[in-house]
Design a protein around this motif. Structure first.
Motif, PDB file in Angstrom:
ATOM      1  N   LYS A 117      -8.902  33.950  51.857  1.00 16.35           N
ATOM      2  CA  LYS A 117      -9.321  33.373  50.574  1.00 16.35           C
ATOM      3  C   LYS A 117      -8.584  34.019  49.404  1.00 16.35           C
ATOM      4  O   LYS A 117      -8.388  33.393  48.368  1.00 16.35           O
ATOM      5  CB  LYS A 117     -10.830  33.530  50.391  1.00 16.35           C
ATOM      6  N   TRP A 118      -8.215  35.297  49.567  1.00 12.09           N
ATOM      7  CA  TRP A 118      -7.532  36.007  48.485  1.00 12.09           C
ATOM      8  C   TRP A 118      -6.146  35.427  48.225  1.00 12.09           C
ATOM      9  O   TRP A 118      -5.553  35.672  47.183  1.00 12.09           O
ATOM     10  CB  TRP A 118      -7.411  37.490  48.813  1.00 12.09           C
ATOM     11  N   LYS A 119      -5.655  34.654  49.165  1.00 10.30           N
ATOM     12  CA  LYS A 119      -4.331  34.045  49.036  1.00 10.30           C
ATOM     13  C   LYS A 119      -4.355  32.850  48.084  1.00 10.30           C
ATOM     14  O   LYS A 119      -3.311  32.427  47.586  1.00 10.30           O
ATOM     15  CB  LYS A 119      -3.833  33.624  50.424  1.00 10.30           C
ATOM     16  N   THR A 120      -5.529  32.286  47.847  1.00  9.19           N
ATOM     17  CA  THR A 120      -5.615  31.055  47.044  1.00  9.19           C
ATOM     18  C   THR A 120      -5.190  31.292  45.589  1.00  9.19           C
ATOM     19  O   THR A 120      -4.547  30.443  44.986  1.00  9.19           O
ATOM     20  CB  THR A 120      -7.047  30.479  47.070  1.00  9.19           C
ATOM     21  N   SER A 121      -5.567  32.440  45.037  1.00  7.20           N
ATOM     22  CA  SER A 121      -5.151  32.766  43.669  1.00  7.20           C
ATOM     23  C   SER A 121      -5.403  34.245  43.401  1.00  7.20           C
ATOM     24  O   SER A 121      -6.250  34.870  44.047  1.00  7.20           O
ATOM     25  CB  SER A 121      -5.908  31.927  42.634  1.00  7.20           C
ATOM     26  N   PHE A 122      -4.676  34.777  42.433  1.00  4.53           N
ATOM     27  CA  PHE A 122      -4.862  36.175  42.062  1.00  4.53           C
ATOM     28  C   PHE A 122      -6.251  36.370  41.456  1.00  4.53           C
ATOM     29  O   PHE A 122      -6.890  37.400  41.653  1.00  4.53           O
ATOM     30  CB  PHE A 122      -3.789  36.605  41.061  1.00  4.53           C
ATOM     31  N   ASN A 123      -6.719  35.358  40.724  1.00  3.56           N
ATOM     32  CA  ASN A 123      -8.044  35.448  40.112  1.00  3.56           C
ATOM     33  C   ASN A 123      -9.133  35.571  41.177  1.00  3.56           C
ATOM     34  O   ASN A 123     -10.104  36.317  41.008  1.00  3.56           O
ATOM     35  CB  ASN A 123      -8.302  34.220  39.235  1.00  3.56           C
ATOM     36  N   THR A 124      -8.971  34.845  42.291  1.00  2.00           N
ATOM     37  CA  THR A 124      -9.930  34.929  43.399  1.00  2.00           C
ATOM     38  C   THR A 124      -9.967  36.338  43.966  1.00  2.00           C
ATOM     39  O   THR A 124     -11.033  36.885  44.261  1.00  2.00           O
ATOM     40  CB  THR A 124      -9.561  33.935  44.513  1.00  2.00           C
ATOM     41  N   LEU A 125      -8.794  36.932  44.106  1.00  2.12           N
ATOM     42  CA  LEU A 125      -8.696  38.296  44.637  1.00  2.12           C
ATOM     43  C   LEU A 125      -9.334  39.306  43.694  1.00  2.12           C
ATOM     44  O   LEU A 125     -10.181  40.117  44.094  1.00  2.12           O
ATOM     45  CB  LEU A 125      -7.231  38.664  44.862  1.00  2.12           C
ATOM     46  N   ILE A 126      -8.951  39.261  42.430  1.00  2.00           N
ATOM     47  CA  ILE A 126      -9.357  40.303  41.496  1.00  2.00           C
ATOM     48  C   ILE A 126     -10.834  40.203  41.111  1.00  2.00           C
ATOM     49  O   ILE A 126     -11.449  41.200  40.716  1.00  2.00           O
ATOM     50  CB  ILE A 126      -8.456  40.259  40.237  1.00  2.00           C
ATOM     51  N   LYS A 127     -11.425  39.023  41.243  1.00  6.53           N
ATOM     52  CA  LYS A 127     -12.837  38.858  40.935  1.00  6.53           C
ATOM     53  C   LYS A 127     -13.729  39.242  42.119  1.00  6.53           C
ATOM     54  O   LYS A 127     -14.949  39.352  41.974  1.00  6.53           O
ATOM     55  CB  LYS A 127     -13.134  37.400  40.538  1.00  6.53           C
ATOM     56  N   ASN A 128     -13.110  39.431  43.284  1.00  8.36           N
ATOM     57  CA  ASN A 128     -13.852  39.854  44.469  1.00  8.36           C
ATOM     58  C   ASN A 128     -13.794  41.373  44.567  1.00  8.36           C
ATOM     59  O   ASN A 128     -12.715  41.964  44.586  1.00  8.36           O
ATOM     60  CB  ASN A 128     -13.242  39.204  45.725  1.00  8.36           C
ATOM     61  N   GLU A 129     -14.939  42.030  44.612  1.00  7.39           N
ATOM     62  CA  GLU A 129     -14.980  43.487  44.541  1.00  7.39           C
ATOM     63  C   GLU A 129     -14.236  44.149  45.696  1.00  7.39           C
ATOM     64  O   GLU A 129     -13.490  45.110  45.511  1.00  7.39           O
ATOM     65  CB  GLU A 129     -16.437  43.968  44.510  1.00  7.39           C
ATOM     66  N   VAL A 130     -14.421  43.628  46.901  1.00 10.93           N
ATOM     67  CA  VAL A 130     -13.741  44.205  48.061  1.00 10.93           C
ATOM     68  C   VAL A 130     -12.252  43.870  48.027  1.00 10.93           C
ATOM     69  O   VAL A 130     -11.405  44.703  48.349  1.00 10.93           O
ATOM     70  CB  VAL A 130     -14.381  43.696  49.374  1.00 10.93           C
ATOM     71  N   GLY A 131     -11.933  42.649  47.615  1.00  5.39           N
ATOM     72  CA  GLY A 131     -10.528  42.272  47.486  1.00  5.39           C
ATOM     73  C   GLY A 131      -9.815  43.126  46.457  1.00  5.39           C
ATOM     74  O   GLY A 131      -8.667  43.541  46.658  1.00  5.39           O
ATOM     75  N   ARG A 132     -10.508  43.417  45.364  1.00  9.87           N
ATOM     76  CA  ARG A 132      -9.920  44.260  44.328  1.00  9.87           C
ATOM     77  C   ARG A 132      -9.695  45.690  44.842  1.00  9.87           C
ATOM     78  O   ARG A 132      -8.720  46.345  44.486  1.00  9.87           O
ATOM     79  CB  ARG A 132     -10.819  44.273  43.090  1.00  9.87           C
ATOM     80  N   ALA A 133     -10.611  46.170  45.694  1.00  9.60           N
ATOM     81  CA  ALA A 133     -10.441  47.505  46.278  1.00  9.60           C
ATOM     82  C   ALA A 133      -9.209  47.540  47.182  1.00  9.60           C
ATOM     83  O   ALA A 133      -8.454  48.516  47.183  1.00  9.60           O
ATOM     84  CB  ALA A 133     -11.688  47.890  47.075  1.00  9.60           C
ATOM     85  N   ALA A 134      -8.985  46.474  47.934  1.00  9.67           N
ATOM     86  CA  ALA A 134      -7.805  46.405  48.799  1.00  9.67           C
ATOM     87  C   ALA A 134      -6.534  46.356  47.954  1.00  9.67           C
ATOM     88  O   ALA A 134      -5.537  47.024  48.257  1.00  9.67           O
ATOM     89  CB  ALA A 134      -7.887  45.166  49.695  1.00  9.67           C
ATOM     90  N   PHE A 135      -6.564  45.579  46.885  1.00  9.80           N
ATOM     91  CA  PHE A 135      -5.411  45.468  45.993  1.00  9.80           C
ATOM     92  C   PHE A 135      -5.130  46.809  45.312  1.00  9.80           C
ATOM     93  O   PHE A 135      -3.974  47.207  45.136  1.00  9.80           O
ATOM     94  CB  PHE A 135      -5.671  44.379  44.950  1.00  9.80           C
ATOM     95  N   THR A 136      -6.195  47.519  44.938  1.00 12.51           N
ATOM     96  CA  THR A 136      -6.047  48.837  44.326  1.00 12.51           C
ATOM     97  C   THR A 136      -5.382  49.812  45.287  1.00 12.51           C
ATOM     98  O   THR A 136      -4.513  50.602  44.893  1.00 12.51           O
ATOM     99  CB  THR A 136      -7.420  49.393  43.897  1.00 12.51           C
ATOM    100  N   ALA A 137      -5.780  49.760  46.556  1.00 13.62           N
ATOM    101  CA  ALA A 137      -5.160  50.629  47.558  1.00 13.62           C
ATOM    102  C   ALA A 137      -3.671  50.344  47.667  1.00 13.62           C
ATOM    103  O   ALA A 137      -2.850  51.262  47.782  1.00 13.62           O
ATOM    104  CB  ALA A 137      -5.835  50.415  48.919  1.00 13.62           C
ATOM    105  N   PHE A 138      -3.313  49.061  47.600  1.00 14.08           N
ATOM    106  CA  PHE A 138      -1.899  48.684  47.646  1.00 14.08           C
ATOM    107  C   PHE A 138      -1.147  49.219  46.430  1.00 14.08           C
ATOM    108  O   PHE A 138      -0.046  49.761  46.554  1.00 14.08           O
ATOM    109  CB  PHE A 138      -1.775  47.160  47.716  1.00 14.08           C
ATOM    110  N   LEU A 139      -1.737  49.084  45.251  1.00 14.78           N
ATOM    111  CA  LEU A 139      -1.088  49.577  44.030  1.00 14.78           C
ATOM    112  C   LEU A 139      -0.920  51.094  44.064  1.00 14.78           C
ATOM    113  O   LEU A 139       0.078  51.623  43.572  1.00 14.78           O
ATOM    114  CB  LEU A 139      -1.892  49.167  42.796  1.00 14.78           C
ATOM    115  N   LYS A 140      -1.893  51.788  44.649  1.00 15.20           N
ATOM    116  CA  LYS A 140      -1.774  53.241  44.767  1.00 15.20           C
ATOM    117  C   LYS A 140      -0.580  53.618  45.632  1.00 15.20           C
ATOM    118  O   LYS A 140       0.094  54.603  45.371  1.00 15.20           O
ATOM    119  CB  LYS A 140      -3.059  53.834  45.357  1.00 15.20           C
ATOM    120  N   SER A 141      -0.320  52.812  46.648  1.00 19.06           N
ATOM    121  CA  SER A 141       0.827  53.087  47.518  1.00 19.06           C
ATOM    122  C   SER A 141       2.140  52.882  46.771  1.00 19.06           C
ATOM    123  O   SER A 141       3.178  53.426  47.157  1.00 19.06           O
ATOM    124  CB  SER A 141       0.794  52.185  48.756  1.00 19.06           C
ATOM    125  N   GLU A 142       2.090  52.092  45.691  1.00 18.88           N
ATOM    126  CA  GLU A 142       3.278  51.851  44.857  1.00 18.88           C
ATOM    127  C   GLU A 142       3.260  52.697  43.582  1.00 18.88           C
ATOM    128  O   GLU A 142       4.148  52.574  42.745  1.00 18.88           O
ATOM    129  CB  GLU A 142       3.353  50.374  44.467  1.00 18.88           C
TER     130      GLU A 142
END
Length: 208
Positions: free
Chosen positions: A60-85
């Protein structure tokens, strides 16, 4: 009559230098105890029961960035990715803006200055990538200080993440592992309850 520093014993001069050094050290302390306490309390408030992530959820997170960032768990996964960068300041700023909008009116002015000094001001500790016009507009907004004063800057950082980091996230090993987890391995303990900070940390190995 004062004879100047030269007339003072060497031990006095050394003591004065030691005191100056200690004062300088105290002034450079990273964060007051009160701020550290507030940060820990904020992290506890953010703690939540993390549900098991199924491939369907991750898709579902693939549908849009807004879908990802508004989802608390999805945002945590995205944050982990950003930390790696080493670019987590972008999502942290976005979250700080969301938190600012919920700030009581009496505390808003002080909170706005804190967010500005932390993320927007030139050479700030976690400076985000904003053009000079947006940075100046945000500075002027602090003078009227309402819930909208960071809107333009937040939108710019949202767009930056959407067009850049989000696309790399969807191609990352972290995201692909969540969409297609190994059948013989547990998905990083996601079946258990925990908080988003722990969840983010456990995802970091998948970013490699």
């Amino acid at each position: 009559m004062c004879k100047g520093l030269a007339a003072l014993p060497a031990t006095c001069l050394k003591s004065a230098k030691d005191i100056k050094h200690k004062i300088g050290f105290l002034l450079q302390k990273p964060e007051p105890v009160q701020e550290q306490k507030h940060a820990k309390e904020k992290e506890k408030e953010k703690a939540t029961a993390v549900k098991s992530i199924t491939p369907v959820d991750a898709e579902k997170w693939k549908t849009s960035f807004n879908t990802l960032i508004k989802n608390e768990v999805g945002r945590a996964a995205f944050t982990a990715f950003l930390k790696s960068e080493f670019s987590q300041e972008n999502i942290e700023f976005w979250e700080a803006c969301e938190d600012f909008k919920r700030t009581p009116a009496k505390q808003m002015e002080a909170k706005a200055k804190q967010v500005f000094d932390q993320y927007v001001s030139v050479d700030s500790p976690k400076e985000v990538n904003l053009d000079s016009a947006t940075r100046e507009e945000t500075r002027r907004n602090l003078e009227k200080c309402d819930a909208s004063c960071f809107d333009e800057a937040q939108n710019k950082i949202f767009t930056l993440m959407e067009n850049d980091s989000y696309r790399r996230f969807l191609r990352s090993k972290l995201y692909l592992d969540l969409c297609h987890p190994p059948s013989d391995e547990k998905r990083c303990g996601l079946e258990r309850k925990g908080n988003l900070s722990e969840f983010s940390q456990c995802l970091l190995p998948h970013c490699a």
